[in-house]
Write an enzyme that holds these catalytic residues in place. Structure first.
Site, PDB file in Angstrom:
ATOM      1  N   LYS A 126       2.380  11.421  -3.708  1.00 43.29           N
ATOM      2  CA  LYS A 126       1.407  10.411  -4.148  1.00 43.29           C
ATOM      3  C   LYS A 126       0.836  10.774  -5.517  1.00 43.29           C
ATOM      4  O   LYS A 126       0.808   9.948  -6.439  1.00 43.29           O
ATOM      5  CB  LYS A 126       0.266  10.284  -3.132  1.00 43.29           C
ATOM      6  CG  LYS A 126      -0.746   9.199  -3.498  1.00 43.29           C
ATOM      7  CD  LYS A 126      -1.984   9.251  -2.632  1.00 43.29           C
ATOM      8  CE  LYS A 126      -2.931  10.331  -3.105  1.00 43.29           C
ATOM      9  NZ  LYS A 126      -4.262  10.267  -2.450  1.00 43.29           N
ATOM     10  N   ASP A 145      -1.875   5.404  -0.957  1.00 39.08           N
ATOM     11  CA  ASP A 145      -3.150   6.045  -0.637  1.00 39.08           C
ATOM     12  C   ASP A 145      -3.699   5.417   0.634  1.00 39.08           C
ATOM     13  O   ASP A 145      -2.992   4.672   1.328  1.00 39.08           O
ATOM     14  CB  ASP A 145      -4.132   5.922  -1.816  1.00 39.08           C
ATOM     15  CG  ASP A 145      -4.648   4.502  -1.993  1.00 39.08           C
ATOM     16  OD1 ASP A 145      -4.088   3.554  -1.396  1.00 39.08           O
ATOM     17  OD2 ASP A 145      -5.642   4.331  -2.720  1.00 39.08           O
TER      18      ASP A 145
END
Length: 227
Positions: A126, A145
């Site tokens: 991420k 997220d």
């Protein structure tokens, strides 16, 4: 409950189309002036709000200049500098160690590949995706997220639960030029309307196609639990 479109591809595209109208200026909210500041800000943002990170980095980026500064910083002093951030001791260590590697192995430059970025302490896929997209203008994946995970499940775009599997599915469902946009739209909508605990379904642009709508549904598909 709302009635999702016939295929998940159509559902994903509808989500992007409607949210892009609702949030035409959606973009990253972390503040930074170079790639190293971006990397540090994203490391700090794990399980912490961007608003708090921005308050901390305003002074942090004035105090430290370049990877060598962070790598040579006193661990306790750096931790104190970011002490209002969640898991600040661990993150101070990640920043020091990552900057040490950047200084010694990458000529002081933040790497521009997924492989090299994810070899840095504190950097998962991420974080690497954010740095690639906003630091190097390389879109290699979808940033998943908490907002993207919640909304993509709640809206019936995916049934996957792990960020890695959600990302892979979103990459298959969305056109590549939508990958970065999808993340920012989900974050904006997740903050403004489709919050974790009490989404405002009455004022949601997607209510009529949302299988989790509180107006006539019983289950939040994000969590699998009853409303």
């Amino acid at each position: 409950m709302g009635s999702p479109l016939d295929s998940r591809e159509q559902q994903a595209e509808e989500v992007v189309e409607r949210l892009s109208e609702a949030y035409p200026d959606a973009t990253i909210s972390l503040r930074f002036s170079d790639r190293l500041e971006l990397l540090i800000a994203v490391i700090l943002s794990a399980q912490c709000t961007d608003e708090r990170v921005n308050r901390v980095t305003e002074e942090l980026f004035e105090k430290y200049d370049g990877p060598e500064d962070y790598a040579n910083a006193d661990q306790e002093e750096l931790a104190e500098d970011i002490s209002s951030i969640t898991y600040y001791n661990n993150k101070a260590g990640y920043i020091r160690d990552a900057c040490g590697i950047i200084a010694s192995k990458h000529d002081g430059e933040v790497p521009d590949t997924m492989e090299a970025l994810t070899e840095l302490p504190g950097v998962g896929r991420k974080t690497a995706n954010v740095v690639l997209q906003h630091g190097h203008e390389v879109v290699e994946g979808v940033v998943v997220d908490t907002h993207v995970k919640r909304l993509s499940r709640r809206l019936g775009v995916t049934r996957e639960s792990s960020p890695e599997r959600i990302e892979q599915e979103l990459m298959e469902l969305l056109e590549r030029d939508r990958w970065q946009e999808f993340t920012h739209l989900c974050i904006s909508h997740g903050r403004a309307t489709c919050t974790a605990r009490n989404p405002d379904c009455d004022d949601c642009a997607l209510e009529d196609v949302c299988p989790s709508s509180k107006l006539d549904g019983e289950v939040d598909l994000a969590s699998g639990e009853a409303w």
